[in-house]
Scaffold this motif. Structure first.
Motif, PDB file in Angstrom:
ATOM      1  N   LEU A 101      56.321 -51.382 119.896  1.00 13.44           N
ATOM      2  CA  LEU A 101      56.674 -51.724 121.262  1.00 13.44           C
ATOM      3  C   LEU A 101      58.164 -52.045 121.261  1.00 13.44           C
ATOM      4  O   LEU A 101      58.654 -52.714 120.360  1.00 13.44           O
ATOM      5  N   THR A 102      58.881 -51.544 122.262  1.00 13.24           N
ATOM      6  CA  THR A 102      60.306 -51.822 122.277  1.00 13.24           C
ATOM      7  C   THR A 102      60.795 -52.000 123.710  1.00 13.24           C
ATOM      8  O   THR A 102      59.983 -52.112 124.626  1.00 13.24           O
ATOM      9  N   GLY A 103      62.112 -52.067 123.890  1.00 14.51           N
ATOM     10  CA  GLY A 103      62.659 -52.355 125.206  1.00 14.51           C
ATOM     11  C   GLY A 103      63.283 -51.134 125.858  1.00 14.51           C
ATOM     12  O   GLY A 103      63.133 -50.014 125.368  1.00 14.51           O
ATOM     13  N   ASP A 104      64.011 -51.358 126.956  1.00 15.92           N
ATOM     14  CA  ASP A 104      64.565 -50.243 127.716  1.00 15.92           C
ATOM     15  C   ASP A 104      65.617 -49.462 126.930  1.00 15.92           C
ATOM     16  O   ASP A 104      65.982 -48.370 127.341  1.00 15.92           O
ATOM     17  N   GLY A 105      66.074 -50.038 125.816  1.00 10.03           N
ATOM     18  CA  GLY A 105      67.060 -49.341 124.989  1.00 10.03           C
ATOM     19  C   GLY A 105      66.515 -48.084 124.343  1.00 10.03           C
ATOM     20  O   GLY A 105      67.256 -47.285 123.780  1.00 10.03           O
ATOM     21  N   GLN A 150      61.859 -58.888 130.843  1.00  5.34           N
ATOM     22  CA  GLN A 150      61.471 -57.755 129.997  1.00  5.34           C
ATOM     23  C   GLN A 150      60.674 -58.212 128.763  1.00  5.34           C
ATOM     24  O   GLN A 150      59.639 -57.636 128.425  1.00  5.34           O
ATOM     25  N   GLY A 151      61.156 -59.285 128.120  1.00  6.39           N
ATOM     26  CA  GLY A 151      60.468 -59.811 126.950  1.00  6.39           C
ATOM     27  C   GLY A 151      59.079 -60.327 127.309  1.00  6.39           C
ATOM     28  O   GLY A 151      58.095 -60.084 126.593  1.00  6.39           O
ATOM     29  N   ALA A 185      57.236 -39.212 114.932  1.00  6.76           N
ATOM     30  CA  ALA A 185      57.114 -40.622 114.570  1.00  6.76           C
ATOM     31  C   ALA A 185      57.165 -41.538 115.783  1.00  6.76           C
ATOM     32  O   ALA A 185      56.629 -42.644 115.753  1.00  6.76           O
ATOM     33  N   VAL A 186      57.812 -41.110 116.871  1.00  6.93           N
ATOM     34  CA  VAL A 186      57.918 -42.003 118.023  1.00  6.93           C
ATOM     35  C   VAL A 186      56.806 -41.761 119.059  1.00  6.93           C
ATOM     36  O   VAL A 186      56.777 -42.409 120.100  1.00  6.93           O
ATOM     37  N   GLU A 187      55.899 -40.858 118.777  1.00  4.54           N
ATOM     38  CA  GLU A 187      54.743 -40.682 119.661  1.00  4.54           C
ATOM     39  C   GLU A 187      54.027 -42.016 119.829  1.00  4.54           C
ATOM     40  O   GLU A 187      53.880 -42.768 118.869  1.00  4.54           O
ATOM     41  N   GLU A 188      53.589 -42.298 121.047  1.00  7.13           N
ATOM     42  CA  GLU A 188      52.854 -43.545 121.333  1.00  7.13           C
ATOM     43  C   GLU A 188      53.737 -44.780 121.180  1.00  7.13           C
ATOM     44  O   GLU A 188      53.225 -45.889 121.048  1.00  7.13           O
ATOM     45  N   MET A 189      55.044 -44.618 121.184  1.00  8.75           N
ATOM     46  CA  MET A 189      55.904 -45.796 121.202  1.00  8.75           C
ATOM     47  C   MET A 189      55.957 -46.279 122.654  1.00  8.75           C
ATOM     48  O   MET A 189      56.179 -45.497 123.569  1.00  8.75           O
ATOM     49  N   TYR A 190      55.720 -47.594 122.869  1.00 12.77           N
ATOM     50  CA  TYR A 190      55.735 -48.136 124.226  1.00 12.77           C
ATOM     51  C   TYR A 190      57.042 -48.849 124.480  1.00 12.77           C
ATOM     52  O   TYR A 190      57.605 -49.452 123.578  1.00 12.77           O
ATOM     53  N   PHE A 191      57.529 -48.807 125.701  1.00  9.55           N
ATOM     54  CA  PHE A 191      58.695 -49.617 126.015  1.00  9.55           C
ATOM     55  C   PHE A 191      58.755 -50.029 127.475  1.00  9.55           C
ATOM     56  O   PHE A 191      58.271 -49.322 128.351  1.00  9.55           O
ATOM     57  N   THR A 192      59.341 -51.201 127.704  1.00  6.70           N
ATOM     58  CA  THR A 192      59.581 -51.687 129.055  1.00  6.70           C
ATOM     59  C   THR A 192      60.818 -50.964 129.570  1.00  6.70           C
ATOM     60  O   THR A 192      61.774 -50.778 128.830  1.00  6.70           O
TER      61      THR A 192
END
Lengths: 297, 376
Positions: B248-252, B148-149, B265-272
């Motif tokens: 960019l963040t994780g599956d959490g 993931q990282g 505020a979380v618009e366009e936040m990417y995550f795996t």
């Protein structure tokens, strides 16, 4: 660190500090009158935040109406809390009151879990407060400007009540000597009810401000603010209203600056607060503005 | 209320609690224990996974000709409670297999206990490598953090064109620390530079100090592999401070609460992530999504899907083992190859970790949308 970043951090600190101060006032007030550390004070923040959510979303009251309304309702809830958890123990040793306070705190938290559920809810933040203004390159949320002002306004209002009104006079008398005050024909239960009403509505103001700043409301949201406000109250001199505000600001600024100056230490910010508590208790148990310890227990 | 009435009230409450806790006495059932955070800081994960497990139980309610009985224990998002929960499932409930916990730290608190009792456990979403390391009976339904990282770092460099990154780590979570380490390693290898590393702690609500110092370093992206509440509050405060770089963040991150709390505020936040409805292909996935949405009245989410997969994997292993013996179930589990689960094809390895693909999602118009799939 540039001067701009530093100023930004100071603003962050003042904004956090004014929240602590707001909660600490109510804490210290109840202590001042009853010599009771009301550990359920933090949970009143949570009760107020949920009440506000329901007032705004369920009954679709405008926030201008619901916020003062929530302060009144939480104040009444505070009186109820006193009646149920503390009044039966008026004659009991102080330690029983303390245990009852801790019990009340757990009861409120778990009741909220059972009734509402453990998943955090979002708080309906009015747009007015959410706006961000740019002050010479510093980003300041409108809420951040209002918060210290509100804290100051409530502080002045409270000082007025305590020092200029009859009820306040009775409160001060009760804080000096319970028994003699009663002998003078003052209805102590009424005075205590007023104290709880004021303290709890201040907690409500704090809870709603807190929820607007960190719009995430859950049954345990009051725990950390409650603890921090307790530390702020002790730091300022527990029982002293102005001291609580001073303590709140010192704690808020200190926490932010420790993170700002030593980013690697960020995880120790709570430890900082507790270290302050220990140091105060060791070296100046009566806090910055507290009166010297007398033989009154 | 008088003291007597109080007492009888409390006694009544205790009575109700005992009645609820009384074990079902049916003999024709096979008990599967579930320990999940139903309350507390990560309650949303637990509730989503429990939803998924219930739907999976509906789709496949029996194994070895017996009805499966699920026994749920709440861990209150707490490590100690998680360990207690497993003890209770093993000793009191005598379960044959265990599903849970949702997060790595709590699973690592629970696993040693099921391990000692030789009972197979499958965590739906504990992604830290240590969860299964050196364990014989511990499995998981999700991919692990190094993958993931790495994928996050590659995505940051190739797609987001990032040269510098600020990393914000929740020091209290094994998951967050792990993910951040693997990201930094890969990001630096690909020529990126980490310009700031700051720490937060689960339950913190004020990140303004950390964010202000991040702002000073002017990064191209922020990598903050934390849980949804912290993600949402942090994004909100970052945007308020005028930090507009991609986060960019994780599956959490993949809980509806992220959007409810974070709003714009979380618009366009990417995550795996483990799963996206749009990328679902197996028959089981179609059946699951249909039932889930009919029953729960909301879109099928990743945590629910993984909860279901953990259930399906465990039941498949019990079926193949033809027995409720821990060792036999374990052998059947590692023999699972190309199992068409809800989140895609899963092959279990000897070390307890599955081989499976990953998706990248982002938040758009208040929804989680699919960006791309990455194969191992």
């Amino acid at each position: 660190m540039t001067i701009n970043i530093f100023l930004q951090q100071v603003i962050n600190g003042i904004s956090l500090g004014s929240l602590y101060a707001l909660v600490a006032i109510g804490y210290t007030m109840v202590y001042g009158i009853l010599r009771l550390i009301n550990f359920a004070h933090g949970d009143l923040l949570m009760v107020a935040a949920y009440t506000a959510i329901y007032a705004v979303t369920l009954f679709s009251l405008p926030w201008q109406v619901s916020f003062p309304l929530v302060m009144v309702l939480t104040g009444l809830f505070g009186i109820l809390l006193d009646r149920v958890a503390y009044k039966p123990l008026r004659e009991a040793p102080r330690i029983s009151l303390l245990i009852s306070a801790i019990g009340a705190s757990f009861l409120l938290e778990n009741l909220a879990i059972v009734l509402i559920g453990g998943v955090p809810k979002s708080f309906p933040r009015p747009d007015v407060f959410a706006k961000v203004i740019d002050l010479w390159g510093l980003r300041v949320q409108v809420l951040t400007v209002y918060m210290p002002l509100l804290t100051m306004a409530l502080l002045l209002g409270l000082l007025y009540i305590v020092h200029r009104t009859k009820v306040g006079k009775a409160m001060r008398a009760a804080s000096k000597d319970f028994e003699t005050t009663r002998l003078m024909g003052i209805n102590l239960d009424r005075i205590i009810a007023v104290t709880f009403f004021l303290g709890s509505s201040l907690a409500a103001a704090g809870g709603m401000m807190w929820a607007m700043k960190y719009p995430q409301v859950n049954p345990f949201m009051g725990v950390i603010p409650g603890l921090k406000a307790f530390i702020a109250a002790v730091l300022g001199g527990i029982g002293n209203i102005v001291g609580a505000v001073v303590g709140g600001f010192i704690l808020g600024l200190g926490e932010i600056l420790i993170v700002a100056l030593f980013p690697q230490m960020a995880q120790y910010r709570d430890a900082f607060a507790f270290t302050v508590l220990i140091l105060v208790l060791l070296f100046r148990p009566t806090g910055i503005m507290g009166e010297p310890i007398t033989d009154k227990t | 209320m008088g003291r007597k009435r109080w007492l009888s009230f409390v006694a009544g409450l205790c009575g109700v609690a005992f009645a609820l806790a009384a074990p079902a006495l049916a003999k024709d059932t096979i008990k599967i224990g579930v320990y999940l955070p139903m309350t507390g800081a990560v309650a949303a994960y637990g509730q989503m996974e429990w939803d998924g497990i219930q739907i999976a139980n509906e789709i496949k309610p029996t194994v070895l000709g017996k009805k499966i009985e699920l026994v749920l224990v709440d861990t209150k998002s707490d490590k100690i409670e998680a360990a207690n929960a497993v003890s209770r499932l093993v000793e009191k409930e005598k379960v044959v297999g265990i599903l849970g916990e949702a997060i790595s730290g709590n699973t690592m608190a629970g696993n040693p206990i099921s391990e000692a009792a030789k009972i197979v456990s499958v965590s739906p979403t504990a992604t830290n490598p240590l969860v299964t390391q050196g364990k014989r009976y511990a499995f998981r339904a999700c991919f692990i953090d190094p993958f993931q990282g790495e994928v996050a770092a590659r995505f940051a460099v190739n797609e987001l064109k990032a040269k510098t990154a600020a990393v914000i780590i929740d020091i209290a979570q094994d998951y967050c620390v792990g993910l951040a380490n693997f990201f930094v390693k890969e990001f630096v290898k690909l020529g990126g530079k980490v310009v700031s590393t700051t720490y937060i702690q689960t339950g913190d609500q004020d990140f303004s100090a950390q964010l202000s110092s991040v702002q000073a370093t002017n990064p191209d992206i922020i990598y903050a592999p934390n849980y949804y509440t912290e993600d949402a509050l942090m994004a909100k405060q970052a945007r308020d401070l005028g930090i507009n770089v991609p986060i960019l963040t994780g599956d959490g991150a993949q809980a509806d609460e992220l959007i409810k709390i974070g709003g714009e505020a979380v618009e366009e936040m990417y995550f795996t992530a483990h799963f996206n409805k749009e990328a679902a292909s197996t028959e089981l996935a179609k059946e699951y999504i249909k039932r889930f949405e009919a029953k729960k009245g909301k879109e099928a989410d990743a945590f629910g899907a993984l909860g279901a997969d953990a259930y399906f994997l465990l039941v498949e292993a019990i079926e193949k083992a033809g027995s409720t013996d821990g060792d036999k179930i374990r052998e059947a589990m590692v023999a699972i190859k190309n199992f068409p689960a809800v989140s895609g094809l899963i092959s279990m390895q000897e070390d307890g970790n599955p081989i499976k693909s990953m998706v990248i999602n982002k938040v758009k118009d208040g929804k989680f949308v699919y960006v791309t799939t990455v194969n191992p």
